[in-house]
Design a protein around this motif. Structure first.
Motif, PDB file in Angstrom:
ATOM      1  N   PRO A   1     -78.501 118.898  18.713  1.00  0.00           N
ATOM      2  CA  PRO A   1     -79.921 119.202  18.510  1.00  0.00           C
ATOM      3  C   PRO A   1     -80.553 118.237  17.507  1.00  0.00           C
ATOM      4  CG  PRO A   1     -78.556 120.753  17.322  1.00  0.00           C
ATOM      5  CD  PRO A   1     -77.624 119.865  18.072  1.00  0.00           C
TER       6      PRO A   1
ATOM      7  N   ASN B   1     -82.920 118.886  11.329  1.00  0.00           N
ATOM      8  CA  ASN B   1     -83.493 120.063  10.674  1.00  0.00           C
ATOM      9  C   ASN B   1     -84.601 119.597   9.744  1.00  0.00           C
ATOM     10  OD1 ASN B   1     -81.523 122.069  11.594  1.00  0.00           O
ATOM     11  ND2 ASN B   1     -80.085 120.885  10.344  1.00  0.00           N
TER      12      ASN B   1
ATOM     13  N   PRO C   1     -78.125 117.893  11.768  1.00  0.00           N
ATOM     14  CA  PRO C   1     -77.132 118.981  11.864  1.00  0.00           C
ATOM     15  C   PRO C   1     -75.710 118.473  11.658  1.00  0.00           C
ATOM     16  CG  PRO C   1     -78.626 119.032  13.732  1.00  0.00           C
ATOM     17  CD  PRO C   1     -78.940 117.786  12.960  1.00  0.00           C
TER      18      PRO C   1
ATOM     19  N   THR D   1     -77.208 133.263  12.869  1.00  0.00           N
ATOM     20  CA  THR D   1     -77.945 133.978  13.913  1.00  0.00           C
ATOM     21  C   THR D   1     -77.386 133.713  15.305  1.00  0.00           C
ATOM     22  OG1 THR D   1     -79.538 132.169  14.001  1.00  0.00           O
ATOM     23  CG2 THR D   1     -80.118 134.052  12.634  1.00  0.00           C
TER      24      THR D   1
ATOM     25  N   GLU E   1     -73.349 128.455  19.342  1.00  0.00           N
ATOM     26  CA  GLU E   1     -73.312 127.909  20.704  1.00  0.00           C
ATOM     27  C   GLU E   1     -72.157 126.922  20.794  1.00  0.00           C
ATOM     28  OE1 GLU E   1     -77.122 126.084  21.071  1.00  0.00           O
ATOM     29  OE2 GLU E   1     -78.139 127.938  20.494  1.00  0.00           O
TER      30      GLU E   1
ATOM     31  N   VAL F   1     -72.464 124.410  17.841  1.00  0.00           N
ATOM     32  CA  VAL F   1     -73.731 124.415  17.114  1.00  0.00           C
ATOM     33  C   VAL F   1     -73.929 125.816  16.531  1.00  0.00           C
ATOM     34  CG1 VAL F   1     -76.225 124.133  17.283  1.00  0.00           C
ATOM     35  CG2 VAL F   1     -74.706 122.706  18.671  1.00  0.00           C
TER      36      VAL F   1
ATOM     37  N   ARG G   1     -76.410 128.264  14.399  1.00  0.00           N
ATOM     38  CA  ARG G   1     -77.771 128.451  13.892  1.00  0.00           C
ATOM     39  C   ARG G   1     -77.706 129.417  12.722  1.00  0.00           C
ATOM     40  NH1 ARG G   1     -81.679 126.805  17.592  1.00  0.00           N
ATOM     41  NH2 ARG G   1     -80.701 126.114  19.533  1.00  0.00           N
TER      42      ARG G   1
ATOM     43  N   VAL H   1     -79.920 131.018   9.074  1.00  0.00           N
ATOM     44  CA  VAL H   1     -81.214 131.136   8.398  1.00  0.00           C
ATOM     45  C   VAL H   1     -80.972 130.991   6.907  1.00  0.00           C
ATOM     46  CG1 VAL H   1     -83.155 132.648   7.894  1.00  0.00           C
ATOM     47  CG2 VAL H   1     -82.219 132.552  10.207  1.00  0.00           C
TER      48      VAL H   1
ATOM     49  N   GLU I   1     -84.971 128.323   9.628  1.00  0.00           N
ATOM     50  CA  GLU I   1     -83.832 128.178  10.531  1.00  0.00           C
ATOM     51  C   GLU I   1     -83.242 126.776  10.433  1.00  0.00           C
ATOM     52  OE1 GLU I   1     -83.696 128.064  15.106  1.00  0.00           O
ATOM     53  OE2 GLU I   1     -83.124 130.114  14.586  1.00  0.00           O
TER      54      GLU I   1
ATOM     55  N   LYS J   1     -79.806 124.207  11.853  1.00  0.00           N
ATOM     56  CA  LYS J   1     -78.696 124.082  12.785  1.00  0.00           C
ATOM     57  C   LYS J   1     -77.609 123.239  12.133  1.00  0.00           C
ATOM     58  CE  LYS J   1     -81.815 122.733  15.368  1.00  0.00           C
ATOM     59  NZ  LYS J   1     -83.160 122.844  15.600  1.00  0.00           N
TER      60      LYS J   1
END
Lengths: 366, 295
Positions: A249, A252, A294, A310, A313, A320, A322, A324, A329, A331
């Motif tokens: 991704p 951030n 990330p 949260t 994946e 990955v 995720r 908080v 948020e 990654k």
């Protein structure tokens, strides 16, 4: 082959004729920009759909007359010249072949139109057929070929011309099967290394852009956001858009307050590798954001910002996660098999933090 | 045992009945007439292929056939290139498109006998705009006396009436060509002719085939318009097969020969359509063997 220079190019679609080629919703498809692409390079125009990259490409090839500015090939103004006069080759998203002609006749087409002697044509066609591995299909009708072979033909019609100034690609691999995409891209790269044509490659796929080009031009809403090597785009995005767009991704980006050599996120302090200059301090740092890839976010048992997971994946070669942190948020990319702590603390690798103010880079990573 | 669902027959029954009543049974009565002779009183005699032989050897039939073939050839030679030309010249965008399409569609909406009447009046030398205009210009024009003038009038009328059909079909093929083909042609330095020959023509080939077939069949079967304008005259100059057939069947009440002629007429149309279709589709496939012929 030529050095391509764009001087104060801007374009908007308002006439009916142009509207058919591009998008009408955005009045300025390309905002005023200057660019110079030295001879023999491989360049990629990267950006999301509708960012103006195809418009820019059509301006270079001469299919589109820009609203303002001029296009220079080797210092000669070619703005008023037709695509044919500019000696440009262009490969489109959907393979364009002359369906009733054979593969060999398709390749001979641009040469015959320019009135070359038959012997020259035959030898050029034969060498391009070998280059593209289409010798056995030379006498087949173009429309009976598979879509990737058709795309090879439309590339071949550019390669067959020895005097071509640049070869332009407009998302040429979109309709190609994934396993053939990779193969064609490799061949393209090989052809570039062998013949050193100036090549400009438009795509919205960052993998294609980053593997093909020496220099990538990232575009967004008709403006160039950054020009750089794949490495620079990854490590030091000039704009938060580039950071978010490049990478999987993307980077951030979280709001922070900068105090000397420290960035404050919520109630937590993160030390930066260097202090910002005093001129930044005096101007009052507003709208500052911190950007971290990330890949450089670590999840540890202790020492760091407390975080809540949260989502996790698993994408195969890495995971990955995720989390908080202080309401934002983030990654993080973890290697496959790396343990994920129950009560993780987030830690940023030192020297990998970029600082942004109003979306523009003010302090780059090391 | 394999069970067969015979309900399916029930479903196609209406279609079979409809086709049977409207096409097969009338056709069979024609076949029936064509092999028999009658002297009235509903008494029929078997004559075998006599009517067919007589018809094929008859000078009257051969002349009418030649006239009809000539007419169809003229129509195709004029309307197909003209239709393609107009379609190419039509605008692709903007207000002009709807204006052109409406203008093009107008002649197609007019009934055949009305077209005939319009041209009958239009071409009259005493009151017609065309006929009187030509006469006042000193041109010796009279479609009721001169065979050539009669032909010119009928061909012109058909061109006016039906070229639009070719235009509309070609235009639909042309607008379906993606812009990117023209862009690639510009980059390849293709001439206007090369663009037509290698991009536009291959793309409109299928609709063009339909246009050729429709125009051939319609012109080969033309009846109403020449009947209204010239009535087959002067003399027999514009007596096409259809007009001849009606004269024979209705005027002279020669049912046997007329039936034989109808069948021959039908078979000729079928044969020529098959030839057109085969030639156009086969030439398409063979084009790949002709290497090295560009623009």
């Amino acid at each position: 082959m030529a050095t391509i220079e764009l001087q104060a190019i801007a374009h908007r679609y308002d006439s009916e004729r142009d509207a058919a080629i591009g998008d009408v919703a955005n009045p300025f498809a390309v905002n005023t920009l200057d660019q110079c692409w030295p001879d023999g390079g491989a360049y990629a125009l990267l950006g999301p759909s509708g960012c103006g990259k195809t418009t820019l490409l059509n301006i270079i090839s001469g299919l589109l007359r820009p609203t303002a500015g001029s296009v220079l090939f080797d210092g000669v103004d070619v703005t008023a010249r037709s695509p044919e006069q500019r000696n440009i080759a262009q490969v489109f998203q959907f393979p364009v072949v002359y369906e009733t002609l054979t593969v060999a006749d398709n390749l001979a087409f641009p040469l015959k139109n320019r009135g070359l002697p038959k012997l020259d044509i035959d030898s050029r066609v034969a060498s391009v057929l070998t280059m593209l591995g289409l010798q056995e299909k030379a006498n087949l009708k173009a429309r009976d070929l598979s879509v990737d072979d058709k795309q090879k033909i439309s590339l071949g019609r550019g390669l067959v011309r020895t005097d071509v100034n640049a070869i332009l690609f407009d998302e040429p691999l979109t309709v190609i099967d994934p396993h053939l995409k990779w193969q064609l891209r490799t061949e393209l790269k090989k052809i570039h290394q062998q013949f050193q044509h100036t090549m400009i490659y438009v795509t919205h796929d960052q993998t294609e852009a980053l593997t093909f080009a020496d220099r990538v031009i990232v575009m967004h809403e008709g403006s160039i956001m950054q020009v750089g090597t794949p490495q620079e785009l990854f490590e030091k995005p000039q704009h938060t858009f580039v950071g978010r767009f490049i990478g999987s991704p993307g980077m951030n980006v979280i709001p922070c307050i900068v105090d000397g050599a420290t960035a404050i996120v919520g109630e937590h302090r993160i030390s930066l590798h260097a202090s910002l200059g005093s001129d930044f301090k005096s101007s009052g740092l507003q709208n500052t954001e911190l950007g971290i890839r990330p890949e450089y976010v670590r999840l540890r048992q202790e020492q760091g910002l407390p975080a809540t997971i949260t989502a996790i994946e698993d994408v195969g070669k890495h995971v990955v996660v995720r989390v908080v942190v202080a309401g934002h948020e983030l990654k993080a990319i973890l290697r496959e098999g790396e343990p994920i702590p129950q009560q993780p603390k987030v830690w940023f690798e030192p020297g990998k933090i970029n600082l942004y103010q109003n979306d523009h880079l003010i302090q780059a990573a090391e | 045992m394999k069970t067969v669902n015979n309900k399916a027959w029930l479903m196609v029954l209406p279609a079979i009945l409809l086709v049977g009543l409207s096409a097969i049974i009338p056709l069979m009565t024609v076949v029936n007439y064509s092999v028999q002779d009658t002297f009235g009183n509903n008494e029929f005699f078997w004559v075998g292929t006599e009517w067919f032989q007589e018809m094929l050897h008859s000078q009257r039939f051969q002349n009418a056939l030649q006239r009809t073939l000539l007419f169809s050839t003229l129509i195709l030679v004029i309307e197909i290139p003209l239709g393609i030309g107009i379609a190419l010249a039509m605008p692709k965008r903007g207000i002009g498109v709807s204006v052109c399409l409406v203008l093009m569609a107008l002649p197609l909406l007019i009934p055949w006998n009305v077209v005939g009447t319009i041209w009958q009046v239009f071409a009259r030398i005493d009151i017609g705009l065309l006929g009187h205009g030509l006469a006042s210009l000193g041109v010796d024009y009279n479609y009721t006396q001169n065979s050539f003038d009669a032909w010119a009038t009928i061909v012109l009328m058909d061109v006016w009436h039906w070229t639009s059909l070719v235009v509309l079909l070609c235009y639909s093929g042309l607008v379906a060509i993606p812009e990117v083909y023209y862009q690639a042609a510009r980059i390849d330095g293709a001439s206007r002719w090369a663009v037509f020959r290698y991009i536009q023509l291959p793309k409109i080939k299928r609709v063009l085939l339909i246009a050729v077939l429709l125009r051939f069949m319609d012109s080969f079967m033309i009846y109403t318009e020449p009947f209204v304008v010239t009535g087959g005259g002067p003399g027999n100059a514009t007596t096409f097969l259809s007009i001849d057939l009606v004269q024979m069947a209705v005027g002279q009440f020669d049912l046997g020969p007329a039936a034989a002629m109808s069948l021959i007429y039908f078979l000729i149309i079928l044969l020529l359509c098959w030839v057109f279709y085969t030639v156009m589709t086969v030439s398409d496939q063979n084009a790949s063997s002709n290497r090295g012929r560009i623009g």
